[in-house]
Write a protein that holds these residues in place. Structure first.
Motif, PDB file in Angstrom:
ATOM      1  N   GLU A   1       0.835  -1.199   0.000  1.00 23.17           N
ATOM      2  CA  GLU A   1       0.000   0.000   0.000  1.00 23.17           C
ATOM      3  C   GLU A   1       0.872   1.253   0.000  1.00 23.17           C
ATOM      4  O   GLU A   1       1.947   1.262   0.592  1.00 23.17           O
TER       5      GLU A   1
ATOM      6  N   GLU B   1       0.230   5.397   0.828  1.00 23.66           N
ATOM      7  CA  GLU B   1      -0.759   6.332   1.357  1.00 23.66           C
ATOM      8  C   GLU B   1      -0.114   7.700   1.512  1.00 23.66           C
ATOM      9  O   GLU B   1       0.987   7.821   2.042  1.00 23.66           O
TER      10      GLU B   1
ATOM     11  N   ARG C   1      -5.995  -7.122  -0.915  1.00 25.17           N
ATOM     12  CA  ARG C   1      -6.408  -6.401  -2.108  1.00 25.17           C
ATOM     13  C   ARG C   1      -6.415  -7.256  -3.373  1.00 25.17           C
ATOM     14  O   ARG C   1      -7.220  -7.060  -4.246  1.00 25.17           O
TER      15      ARG C   1
ATOM     16  N   GLU D   1     -13.459  -3.047   1.284  1.00 25.06           N
ATOM     17  CA  GLU D   1     -12.228  -3.286   2.030  1.00 25.06           C
ATOM     18  C   GLU D   1     -12.264  -4.687   2.623  1.00 25.06           C
ATOM     19  O   GLU D   1     -13.314  -5.178   3.018  1.00 25.06           O
TER      20      GLU D   1
END
Length: 192
Positions: free
Chosen positions: A20, A22, A90, A175
């Motif tokens: 990820e 962010e 994911r 999610e």
């Protein structure tokens, strides 16, 4: 080059998986990495699961600082970390890796008429065990029975709540994360 590409090339080039990226207010750039996962080989030796260490994060941080500076990326602070106990799921490979684990998932839309009176039609959040469905898709299996509190006596006449299952596709998810369940008695070996 875009920030996503720079980070992804740097992380994968060093032999890690990018989980990820962010960006937060104040110029914070948070990068989450993991070690690559290889499916177990049938009949092969059982390899203990590897975890990201502080040294891994430090190595990625140093390389990213250099790569981002060369490219002129705009950030104030860089954080590199492991996915943690509530790791986001994911990709298809993430779901394959964590079959049999307890996960929390949130759907984009309530389940509606598919609930068939079993659960609220407005429900979007579920916690249960991730399983591979018979049709090759994914499903989560759960029971709405409240957990037994320590020291609480349970009647032998009590009928357990039935298990329920919900099939889903990755496109239907808002999610999905591993459920942060902590056992202070130590990790038990996963059955193979």
């Amino acid at each position: 080059m875009a920030l996503q590409q720079i980070v992804e090339q740097t992380v994968t080039g060093l032999g890690y998986d990018l989980v990820e990226i962010e960006r937060s207010a104040g110029g914070l750039l948070r990068v989450t990495i993991d070690l690559p996962w290889q499916p177990p080989v049938e009949g092969g030796p059982v390899v203990p699961e590897q975890f990201v260490t502080v040294e891994d994060c430090e190595k990625i941080t140093r390389q990213l600082q250099f790569a981002l500076e060369v490219d002129g990326a705009d950030y104030t602070r860089l954080e590199v970390s492991s996915p943690g106990i509530d790791r986001p799921l994911r990709h298809e490979q993430d779901f394959t890796r964590f079959v049999g684990e307890v996960i929390d998932l949130t759907l984009k839309e309530p389940i509606g008429a598919a609930a068939e009176g079993q659960v609220s039609a407005n429900r979007k959040k579920f916690r249960g065990t991730l399983e591979r469905a018979e049709d090759g898709g994914w499903q989560i299996v759960w029971s709405d029975e409240p957990p037994v509190k320590p020291g609480q006596k349970v009647s032998k006449k009590r009928v357990p709540a039935p298990l329920q299952a919900l099939g889903f596709t990755l496109e239907e998810l808002r999610e999905a994360r591993l459920a942060p369940i902590v056992d202070f008695k130590g990790r038990s070996a996963k059955p193979v």
